[in-house]
Every structure is written in C-alpha cells, then in structure tokens.
Design an enzyme around this catalytic site. Structure first.
Site, PDB file in Angstrom:
ATOM      1  N   ASP A   1      40.820 -65.436  29.683  1.00  0.00           N
ATOM      2  CA  ASP A   1      42.178 -65.994  29.540  1.00  0.00           C
ATOM      3  C   ASP A   1      43.238 -65.208  30.291  1.00  0.00           C
ATOM      4  O   ASP A   1      43.047 -64.040  30.627  1.00  0.00           O
ATOM      5  CB  ASP A   1      42.580 -66.010  28.069  1.00  0.00           C
ATOM      6  CG  ASP A   1      42.897 -64.609  27.551  1.00  0.00           C
ATOM      7  OD1 ASP A   1      42.068 -63.700  27.755  1.00  0.00           O
ATOM      8  OD2 ASP A   1      43.981 -64.415  26.975  1.00  0.00           O
TER       9      ASP A   1
ATOM     10  N   PHE B   1      42.773 -59.511  38.757  1.00  0.00           N
ATOM     11  CA  PHE B   1      42.748 -60.208  37.472  1.00  0.00           C
ATOM     12  C   PHE B   1      42.159 -61.614  37.646  1.00  0.00           C
ATOM     13  O   PHE B   1      42.541 -62.350  38.550  1.00  0.00           O
ATOM     14  CB  PHE B   1      44.164 -60.298  36.898  1.00  0.00           C
ATOM     15  CG  PHE B   1      44.194 -60.784  35.490  1.00  0.00           C
ATOM     16  CD1 PHE B   1      43.906 -59.933  34.437  1.00  0.00           C
ATOM     17  CD2 PHE B   1      44.484 -62.115  35.213  1.00  0.00           C
ATOM     18  CE1 PHE B   1      43.911 -60.390  33.129  1.00  0.00           C
ATOM     19  CE2 PHE B   1      44.491 -62.585  33.903  1.00  0.00           C
ATOM     20  CZ  PHE B   1      44.202 -61.713  32.867  1.00  0.00           C
TER      21      PHE B   1
ATOM     22  N   GLY C   1      36.533 -63.823  24.662  1.00  0.00           N
ATOM     23  CA  GLY C   1      36.227 -64.104  26.063  1.00  0.00           C
ATOM     24  C   GLY C   1      34.799 -64.470  26.392  1.00  0.00           C
ATOM     25  O   GLY C   1      34.553 -65.146  27.396  1.00  0.00           O
TER      26      GLY C   1
ATOM     27  N   ARG D   1      41.144 -70.478  29.589  1.00  0.00           N
ATOM     28  CA  ARG D   1      39.730 -70.227  29.246  1.00  0.00           C
ATOM     29  C   ARG D   1      38.826 -71.414  29.589  1.00  0.00           C
ATOM     30  O   ARG D   1      37.621 -71.289  29.679  1.00  0.00           O
ATOM     31  CB  ARG D   1      39.582 -69.961  27.743  1.00  0.00           C
ATOM     32  CG  ARG D   1      40.249 -68.692  27.258  1.00  0.00           C
ATOM     33  CD  ARG D   1      39.778 -68.370  25.842  1.00  0.00           C
ATOM     34  NE  ARG D   1      40.629 -67.405  25.169  1.00  0.00           N
ATOM     35  CZ  ARG D   1      40.515 -66.089  25.277  1.00  0.00           C
ATOM     36  NH1 ARG D   1      39.575 -65.583  26.051  1.00  0.00           N
ATOM     37  NH2 ARG D   1      41.317 -65.290  24.622  1.00  0.00           N
TER      38      ARG D   1
ATOM     39  N   ASP E   1      32.451 -60.423  28.227  1.00  0.00           N
ATOM     40  CA  ASP E   1      32.919 -61.237  29.360  1.00  0.00           C
ATOM     41  C   ASP E   1      33.146 -60.389  30.603  1.00  0.00           C
ATOM     42  O   ASP E   1      32.691 -60.732  31.692  1.00  0.00           O
ATOM     43  CB  ASP E   1      34.196 -62.025  28.994  1.00  0.00           C
ATOM     44  CG  ASP E   1      35.338 -61.149  28.482  1.00  0.00           C
ATOM     45  OD1 ASP E   1      35.129 -59.934  28.277  1.00  0.00           O
ATOM     46  OD2 ASP E   1      36.444 -61.682  28.286  1.00  0.00           O
TER      47      ASP E   1
ATOM     48  N   ASP F   1      35.992 -53.626  32.483  1.00  0.00           N
ATOM     49  CA  ASP F   1      37.046 -53.196  33.391  1.00  0.00           C
ATOM     50  C   ASP F   1      37.073 -51.661  33.393  1.00  0.00           C
ATOM     51  O   ASP F   1      36.302 -51.033  34.113  1.00  0.00           O
ATOM     52  CB  ASP F   1      38.340 -53.839  32.867  1.00  0.00           C
ATOM     53  CG  ASP F   1      39.531 -53.664  33.760  1.00  0.00           C
ATOM     54  OD1 ASP F   1      39.700 -54.472  34.674  1.00  0.00           O
ATOM     55  OD2 ASP F   1      40.310 -52.727  33.525  1.00  0.00           O
TER      56      ASP F   1
ATOM     57  N   LYS G   1      34.031 -54.736  36.996  1.00  0.00           N
ATOM     58  CA  LYS G   1      34.871 -54.218  38.093  1.00  0.00           C
ATOM     59  C   LYS G   1      34.499 -52.757  38.294  1.00  0.00           C
ATOM     60  O   LYS G   1      35.065 -51.878  37.639  1.00  0.00           O
ATOM     61  CB  LYS G   1      36.350 -54.320  37.699  1.00  0.00           C
ATOM     62  CG  LYS G   1      36.873 -55.735  37.545  1.00  0.00           C
ATOM     63  CD  LYS G   1      38.333 -55.707  37.125  1.00  0.00           C
ATOM     64  CE  LYS G   1      38.888 -57.087  36.901  1.00  0.00           C
ATOM     65  NZ  LYS G   1      40.221 -57.063  36.266  1.00  0.00           N
TER      66      LYS G   1
HETATM   67  P1  5GP Z   1      38.100 -52.530  29.337  1.00  0.00           P
HETATM   68  O1  5GP Z   1      38.136 -51.865  27.998  1.00  0.00           O
HETATM   69  O2  5GP Z   1      36.747 -52.501  29.988  1.00  0.00           O
HETATM   70  O3  5GP Z   1      39.167 -51.964  30.254  1.00  0.00           O
HETATM   71  O4  5GP Z   1      38.594 -54.004  29.112  1.00  0.00           O
HETATM   72  C1  5GP Z   1      37.797 -55.018  28.746  1.00  0.00           C
HETATM   73  C2  5GP Z   1      38.628 -56.188  28.305  1.00  0.00           C
HETATM   74  O5  5GP Z   1      39.836 -56.333  29.074  1.00  0.00           O
HETATM   75  C3  5GP Z   1      37.850 -57.467  28.519  1.00  0.00           C
HETATM   76  O6  5GP Z   1      37.053 -57.775  27.417  1.00  0.00           O
HETATM   77  C4  5GP Z   1      38.964 -58.469  28.740  1.00  0.00           C
HETATM   78  O7  5GP Z   1      39.414 -58.949  27.500  1.00  0.00           O
HETATM   79  C5  5GP Z   1      40.078 -57.685  29.386  1.00  0.00           C
HETATM   80  N1  5GP Z   1      40.084 -57.834  30.853  1.00  0.00           N
HETATM   81  C6  5GP Z   1      39.861 -56.875  31.781  1.00  0.00           C
HETATM   82  N2  5GP Z   1      39.947 -57.359  33.029  1.00  0.00           N
HETATM   83  C7  5GP Z   1      40.255 -58.676  32.902  1.00  0.00           C
HETATM   84  C8  5GP Z   1      40.480 -59.732  33.850  1.00  0.00           C
HETATM   85  O8  5GP Z   1      40.426 -59.588  35.089  1.00  0.00           O
HETATM   86  N3  5GP Z   1      40.756 -60.960  33.312  1.00  0.00           N
HETATM   87  C9  5GP Z   1      40.828 -61.188  31.982  1.00  0.00           C
HETATM   88  N4  5GP Z   1      41.109 -62.438  31.597  1.00  0.00           N
HETATM   89  N5  5GP Z   1      40.620 -60.214  31.059  1.00  0.00           N
HETATM   90  C10 5GP Z   1      40.330 -58.963  31.521  1.00  0.00           C
END
Ligand code: 5GP
Length: 182
Positions: free
Chosen positions: A165, A158, A51, A171, A106, A109, A137
């Site tokens: 993606d 999202f 990403g 992407r 990228d 979350d 976020k």
């Molecule tokens: P975390 O471990 O912080 O919950 O997740 C991080 C990963 O989840 C990011 O690197 C990404 O790959 C994916 N992700 C989380 N939110 C989004 C979103 O809104 N859009 C996309 N495309 N990927 C997300």
C-alpha cells in the site's frame, strides 16, 4: 483491457515495474524451492498482515506439502529503551513449539521488522525459522538477515500493488508499480 502504465494512488504517481506474470513466475520458483527443501516436513507459514495477503494466497496454492497457515500482525509501541520502538507479534494463535516456521513477508527494506519478528518468534521455541519475502531491497538492509527465499530483488524505490500500500491505498492492483519522482 490494456493495463495502465502509470497509476495515481492518492497524491502520488506510479509506473508499472513488475508485471503480474513475472510475479507469478517468481512465486512458483520460490514455492518449488520450499517444496524441495521442506520435503517430509509440515511447515507452519506465518503471513505478516496486511501487505502479504495476496502473496501468501498465491504462494500457498503452489505448496504441495502438508502445511498450516496463520496470520500475524506487528504492533509497535514507543519504548523507553534505547532501541526506541518495540514491535510485538500479535495474533500468534497457534503453538509453533518444535515446528518448522516460514515467515511470509511482502517486502524487506531495512530488515528491522524481520529482525524483531525473528527475536520474538525464537522465544516460542520453533524447530526452525526461515524468511520468505516477495520483494527485497538489498541496498537498504541495515541488519544481518538471512533471507532464504526471495521472489525478487528491487532497487531502493517505493512500490505499491499486489498487496502493498501507499497510505492504505493501492493494494488491489495486479502488477507492482514504482513511485515516480518521490
Ligand atoms: P523494514 O523493517 O524491513 O524496513 O520494513 C518492512 C516494512 O516496511 C514492510 O513490511 C512494508 O510494510 C514497509 N515497506 C518498506 N518498503 C516499502 C515499499 O517500497 N512499499 C511499501 N508499500 N511498503 C514498504
């Protein structure tokens, strides 16, 4: 050509939420902060694939420090421990011992991915580790995480585009789009 306000990626519709010009402006702001904070140092940027590839390319071109970049991926395994999933950093093919490291991500979350990554990288004894993310976020964070550099905070919806993606597609748009009716 006029930019589309909505796009369809596979079976979902998305509406434009962060135009390319704003992304570039925020990336420049963050790069300037890094240039100032890391003056006199030679950081190693570790970009997390897939990403972050577009963000990393734009960010690096605004960095005027002597620096290296390497690309890593995270592999997930079903673990037998209570944590469930164990993530491993693969492709770390440079020695980061004693080096200042900046992770280029990228989107943060829940923060779990970055927390695992920090844990793994600490085992390689870098001088320091900072996180630099394109998007964050804040309402979704589940762990205490120090995100030193963030281009833009977004609501809990999202998003796709600019490297991010939906099911491997989407992407390649210049702007970031938010899902409609999730
Ligand atoms: P975390 O471990 O912080 O919950 O997740 C991080 C990963 O989840 C990011 O690197 C990404 O790959 C994916 N992700 C989380 N939110 C989004 C979103 O809104 N859009 C996309 N495309 N990927 C997300």
């Amino acid at each position: 050509m006029q930019k589309p306000k909505t796009i369809r990626v596979k079976d979902k519709d998305f509406t434009i939420s962060i135009p390319e010009a704003e992304l570039k402006q925020q990336i420049k702001r963050v790069a300037d902060e890094i240039n100032r904070d890391y003056a006199g140092k030679k950081p190693v940027f570790l970009a997390v694939l897939n990403g972050s590839f577009i963000f990393a390319a734009d960010l690096l071109r605004e960095i005027d420090l002597p620096c290296e970049i390497s690309f890593v991926k995270l592999a997930s395994y079903e673990g037998t421990s209570t944590t469930g999933t164990i993530r491993e950093v693969i492709g770390l093919n440079i020695d980061i011992t004693g080096r200042p490291v900046i992770i280029v991500e990228d989107i943060v979350d829940t923060g779990l991915t970055m927390a695992h990554m920090l844990d793994t990288l600490k085992g390689h004894n870098p001088a320091s580790i900072d996180i630099c993310t394109l998007l964050l976020k804040p309402t979704k964070l589940q762990v205490k995480l120090n995100v030193r550099y963030c281009c833009k905070e977004i609501p809990d919806d999202f998003v796709v585009g600019f490297g991010l993606d939906y099911d491997s597609f989407g992407r390649n748009t210049k702007d970031i789009y938010t899902i409609i009716n999730q």
